[in-house]
Scaffold this motif. Structure first.
Motif, PDB file in Angstrom:
ATOM      1  N   GLY A  60       6.926  -6.470  10.523  1.00  0.00           N
ATOM      2  CA  GLY A  60       6.591  -7.357   9.415  1.00  0.00           C
ATOM      3  C   GLY A  60       5.417  -6.847   8.597  1.00  0.00           C
ATOM      4  N   HIS A  61       5.055  -7.627   7.584  1.00  0.00           N
ATOM      5  CA  HIS A  61       3.982  -7.224   6.678  1.00  0.00           C
ATOM      6  C   HIS A  61       2.629  -7.256   7.385  1.00  0.00           C
ATOM      7  N   ARG A  62       1.806  -6.244   7.090  1.00  0.00           N
ATOM      8  CA  ARG A  62       0.467  -6.071   7.666  1.00  0.00           C
ATOM      9  C   ARG A  62       0.519  -5.958   9.190  1.00  0.00           C
ATOM     10  N   GLN A  63       1.406  -5.112   9.651  1.00  0.00           N
ATOM     11  CA  GLN A  63       1.463  -4.833  11.077  1.00  0.00           C
ATOM     12  C   GLN A  63       1.223  -3.327  11.275  1.00  0.00           C
ATOM     13  N   ALA A  64       2.212  -2.592  11.761  1.00  0.00           N
ATOM     14  CA  ALA A  64       2.012  -1.191  12.139  1.00  0.00           C
ATOM     15  C   ALA A  64       1.549  -0.306  10.996  1.00  0.00           C
ATOM     16  N   THR A  65       2.052  -0.547   9.784  1.00  0.00           N
ATOM     17  CA  THR A  65       1.688   0.341   8.667  1.00  0.00           C
ATOM     18  C   THR A  65       0.263   0.118   8.171  1.00  0.00           C
ATOM     19  N   HIS A  66      -0.356  -0.960   8.619  1.00  0.00           N
ATOM     20  CA  HIS A  66      -1.736  -1.252   8.211  1.00  0.00           C
ATOM     21  C   HIS A  66      -2.700  -0.904   9.342  1.00  0.00           C
ATOM     22  N   SER A  67      -2.664   0.350   9.750  1.00  0.00           N
ATOM     23  CA  SER A  67      -3.484   0.783  10.885  1.00  0.00           C
ATOM     24  C   SER A  67      -3.987   2.202  10.673  1.00  0.00           C
ATOM     25  N   ILE A  68      -5.001   2.575  11.444  1.00  0.00           N
ATOM     26  CA  ILE A  68      -5.527   3.933  11.400  1.00  0.00           C
ATOM     27  C   ILE A  68      -4.476   4.925  11.882  1.00  0.00           C
ATOM     28  N   LEU A  69      -3.699   4.527  12.876  1.00  0.00           N
ATOM     29  CA  LEU A  69      -2.655   5.412  13.405  1.00  0.00           C
ATOM     30  C   LEU A  69      -1.649   5.776  12.322  1.00  0.00           C
ATOM     31  N   PHE A  70      -1.247   4.794  11.528  1.00  0.00           N
ATOM     32  CA  PHE A  70      -0.308   5.064  10.433  1.00  0.00           C
ATOM     33  C   PHE A  70      -0.929   5.999   9.408  1.00  0.00           C
ATOM     34  N   ALA A  71      -2.199   5.765   9.059  1.00  0.00           N
ATOM     35  CA  ALA A  71      -2.884   6.603   8.067  1.00  0.00           C
ATOM     36  C   ALA A  71      -2.953   8.053   8.536  1.00  0.00           C
ATOM     37  N   THR A  98      -4.954  -2.982  -7.559  1.00  0.00           N
ATOM     38  CA  THR A  98      -6.267  -2.858  -6.918  1.00  0.00           C
ATOM     39  C   THR A  98      -6.246  -1.749  -5.878  1.00  0.00           C
ATOM     40  N   HIS A  99      -5.180  -1.701  -5.085  1.00  0.00           N
ATOM     41  CA  HIS A  99      -5.053  -0.650  -4.081  1.00  0.00           C
ATOM     42  C   HIS A  99      -5.001   0.733  -4.748  1.00  0.00           C
ATOM     43  N   ALA A 100      -4.206   0.846  -5.808  1.00  0.00           N
ATOM     44  CA  ALA A 100      -4.068   2.139  -6.481  1.00  0.00           C
ATOM     45  C   ALA A 100      -5.398   2.601  -7.060  1.00  0.00           C
ATOM     46  N   GLY A 151      -5.882   7.745   1.142  1.00  0.00           N
ATOM     47  CA  GLY A 151      -5.294   6.615   0.423  1.00  0.00           C
ATOM     48  C   GLY A 151      -4.885   5.487   1.364  1.00  0.00           C
ATOM     49  N   CYS A 152      -4.255   5.847   2.488  1.00  0.00           N
ATOM     50  CA  CYS A 152      -3.834   4.828   3.455  1.00  0.00           C
ATOM     51  C   CYS A 152      -5.034   4.125   4.082  1.00  0.00           C
ATOM     52  N   VAL A 153      -6.067   4.892   4.408  1.00  0.00           N
ATOM     53  CA  VAL A 153      -7.267   4.299   5.010  1.00  0.00           C
ATOM     54  C   VAL A 153      -7.924   3.319   4.038  1.00  0.00           C
ATOM     55  N   VAL A 154      -7.985   3.697   2.775  1.00  0.00           N
ATOM     56  CA  VAL A 154      -8.601   2.822   1.772  1.00  0.00           C
ATOM     57  C   VAL A 154      -7.807   1.525   1.626  1.00  0.00           C
ATOM     58  N   HIS A 155      -6.487   1.637   1.681  1.00  0.00           N
ATOM     59  CA  HIS A 155      -5.642   0.439   1.614  1.00  0.00           C
ATOM     60  C   HIS A 155      -5.967  -0.507   2.769  1.00  0.00           C
ATOM     61  N   VAL A 156      -6.006   0.037   3.977  1.00  0.00           N
ATOM     62  CA  VAL A 156      -6.291  -0.775   5.152  1.00  0.00           C
ATOM     63  C   VAL A 156      -7.679  -1.411   5.041  1.00  0.00           C
TER      64      VAL A 156
END
Length: 239
Positions: free
Chosen positions: A83-94, A5-7, A168-173
């Motif tokens: 952990g899962h859905r922490q720093a990598t699930h953010s606008i900053l990471f994107a 779904t993400h892809a 892509g990262c923004v859409v995932h978040v």
């Protein structure tokens, strides 16, 4: 949301964003004119980048894409990011991922090709390249397909790379924000944004509503993109 779904959401987002990326008036000096090859390459890269935030998941699609290497990487990132859905699930990471991709593509080409290989591999796995009968065979098949596509891309101008990865990262978040758990969009602030439009990951809504709609959207946008010039010329001739 699940990897496929993400892809798909990444592929749809890229195809939908192409006219905006090429709009000089909108981007005011940052517009990029994309060839057919760049659009096709960007679709795969954005699909892969739309899975990138899940590099914090020890048993997600990323972890199972390249065998022991990807599993080890995901375990390390999970510990570092909280952990899962922490720093990598953010606008900053994107934004960081997009800037990093642009910097590598324009200044460190060899390292960029390694990252591109990983992104293409993720995109292909998310879009369905693989087999459920053997993780090892799936890894080899994925690596060969990714290597072939990266070789095809070796003479493609990569000025669009940062756009594709960040998008892509923004859409995932955004997708994960549609689930009850939500995401820390403004990390390191702990506040989570969650609008439970999708009650359960890999549930009926995702399988029978979201995924078919994304698939249909990808087909429609791909046809529109491929036929854009012809349609424009036809409309101008009728004006």
């Amino acid at each position: 949301m699940m990897g496929p779904t993400h892809a798909l959401s990444g592929a749809v987002a890229w195809l939908a964003a192409v006219p905006l990326i090429q709009d000089a008036g909108l981007l005011q000096g940052y517009a990029v004119q994309l060839s057919a090859g760049q659009i096709a390459a960007g679709t795969v890269v954005c699909a892969g980048a739309a899975m990138l935030p899940d590099v914090d998941h020890h048993d997600g699609t990323i972890a199972n894409t390249f065998g022991i290497f990807s599993r080890g990487l995901c375990k390390v990132v999970s510990k570092v990011s909280g952990g899962h859905r922490q720093a990598t699930h953010s606008i900053l990471f994107a934004l960081g991922a997009g800037y990093g991709a642009d910097w590598l593509a324009t200044h460190h080409e060899r390292i960029w090709w390694v990252l591109l290989f990983l992104l293409v591999g993720l995109g292909l796995r998310g879009l369905g390249v693989g087999t459920g009968s053997s993780d090892a065979f799936t890894g080899v098949l994925n690596a060969l397909a990714a290597a072939g596509l990266v070789y095809w891309m070796h003479d493609v101008d990569m000025t669009w790379a940062g756009y594709a990865v960040a998008l892509g990262c923004v859409v995932h978040v955004a997708g994960d924000c549609c689930t009850p758990r939500g995401c820390p969009v403004l990390w390191p602030a702990p506040w989570r944004l969650g609008v439970p439009l999708i009650p359960r990951t890999n549930g009926r809504a995702e399988k029978w509503v979201i995924t078919p709609l994304l698939t249909l959207g990808a087909v429609i946008l791909a046809v529109r993109t491929a036929m854009g010039d012809e349609i424009t010329s036809w409309l101008e001739s009728k004006a």
